[in-house]
Design an enzyme around this catalytic site. Structure first.
Site, mmCIF file in Angstrom:
data_model
loop_
_atom_site.group_PDB
_atom_site.id
_atom_site.type_symbol
_atom_site.label_atom_id
_atom_site.label_comp_id
_atom_site.label_asym_id
_atom_site.label_seq_id
_atom_site.Cartn_x
_atom_site.Cartn_y
_atom_site.Cartn_z
ATOM 1 N N ARG A 128 21.321 13.138 86.268
ATOM 2 C CA ARG A 128 20.332 13.653 87.049
ATOM 3 C C ARG A 128 20.722 14.148 88.418
ATOM 4 O O ARG A 128 21.654 13.069 88.933
ATOM 5 C CB ARG A 128 18.997 13.497 86.941
ATOM 6 C CG ARG A 128 18.263 12.949 85.624
ATOM 7 C CD ARG A 128 18.051 14.533 84.971
ATOM 8 N NE ARG A 128 17.245 14.266 83.730
ATOM 9 C CZ ARG A 128 17.798 14.149 82.601
ATOM 10 N NH1 ARG A 128 19.388 14.074 82.516
ATOM 11 N NH2 ARG A 128 17.014 13.793 81.560
ATOM 12 N N LYS B 219 4.403 11.806 79.911
ATOM 13 C CA LYS B 219 5.101 13.186 79.555
ATOM 14 C C LYS B 219 4.964 13.498 78.125
ATOM 15 O O LYS B 219 5.335 14.411 77.675
ATOM 16 C CB LYS B 219 6.528 13.352 80.016
ATOM 17 C CG LYS B 219 6.829 12.982 81.477
ATOM 18 C CD LYS B 219 8.390 13.381 81.924
ATOM 19 C CE LYS B 219 8.517 12.970 83.232
ATOM 20 N NZ LYS B 219 9.874 13.248 83.722
ATOM 21 N N PRO C 21 9.909 18.673 82.852
ATOM 22 C CA PRO C 21 8.602 18.842 83.465
ATOM 23 C C PRO C 21 8.086 17.284 83.920
ATOM 24 O O PRO C 21 8.481 16.410 83.481
ATOM 25 C CB PRO C 21 7.637 19.242 82.582
ATOM 26 C CG PRO C 21 8.361 20.013 81.553
ATOM 27 C CD PRO C 21 9.878 19.278 81.542
#
Length: 265
Positions: free
Chosen positions: A251, A51, A2
């Site tokens: 990523r 986060k 997220p």
């Protein structure tokens, strides 16, 4: 994983539902904290830091949780059917009219509130922090510029540089800067990169939908993120994707070869 705005919104909603209330039930389904009973404690508030989430209780105690890839906090009314299976539950905080359920949470820890910095003190300035000001912006810019040869996409994801950017905003900030994710930090204006990152996070902080283009039309939320093979909204060139980062930090990086000149994977 997220983005910071998702965690910020989750924290805000938990705060609205729980703060100022007394827990009638508070349990943690985690091997280390399974015997902890939070029932009877007052919820003082919920705060996000990048986060990370901290739920603060009376008695100087905080619950730290992190979503990682698949975690989430849901809010229900007593008796509502949960949207995820019970075996994923890691935390349950209940006040008389609301039930906060934490699914697949990671890094669950109870700690003294005055020791929260032990878990987040290494982070860069929080892009959605209440204390954001010119000094915080300058510090984030300094940290980003500190390694000029580092790939921009990798640097933006480093929470020690600035806290809150995930893979979505990494891709979109690089696009808006007109640089490929593999461009060295020295190839862009780091201050502009910080301002863009905060601007995009702020634009989406108060609702679950995330748009970086300004449009909420289906398929037009993002410039390049998860648009592999589709035409760029600006030039029509097909968006590409490549791996960036090493090992568990790798990523996917999305970019338009025409609008974002520079090194590629």
């Amino acid at each position: 994983m997220p983005e910071g705005d998702t965690v910020f919104l989750a924290g805000h909603r938990l705060d609205e539902a729980l703060a100022g209330r007394t827990l009638v039930r508070g349990e943690l389904r985690h091997p280390r904290w399974a015997t902890a009973d939070l029932g009877g404690r007052d919820v003082l508030g919920v705060r996000s830091v990048g986060k990370h989430l901290f739920t603060r209780f009376s008695g100087g105690l905080s619950l730290h949780t992190h979503f990682r890839m698949d975690g989430a906090w849901h809010l229900y009314r007593p008796g509502d059917r949960w949207k995820r299976p019970g075996h994923q539950v890691r935390a349950r905080l209940e006040v008389p009219d609301r039930v906060a359920v934490g699914f697949s949470l990671h890094d669950v820890e109870l700690l003294p509130t005055d020791q929260e910095a032990r878990l987040v003190g290494h982070l860069g300035p929080d892009l959605l922090g209440e204390d954001w000001d010119a000094g915080q912006e300058a510090e984030a810019t300094r940290r980003l510029a500190a390694d000029p040869d580092r790939e921009l996409g990798v640097a933006l994801l480093d929470q020690r540089v600035l806290a809150g950017v995930g893979n979505l905003y990494k891709a979109e900030v690089c696009f808006l800067l007109g640089a490929s994710p593999w461009t060295p930090v020295s190839g862009v204006d780091p201050a502009e990169a910080v301002r863009l990152s905060r601007k995009l996070l702020l634009a989406n902080a108060w609702h679950p939908e995330q748009s970086t283009t300004g449009s909420m039309a289906r398929g037009r939320h993002h410039w390049v993120f998860e648009r592999t093979g589709k035409p760029c909204f600006r030039c029509g060139t097909r968006v590409r994707v490549g791996g960036q980062g090493a090992g568990v930090q790798e990523r996917p990086a999305y970019w338009c070869p025409h609008c974002q000149p520079g090194p590629i994977a």
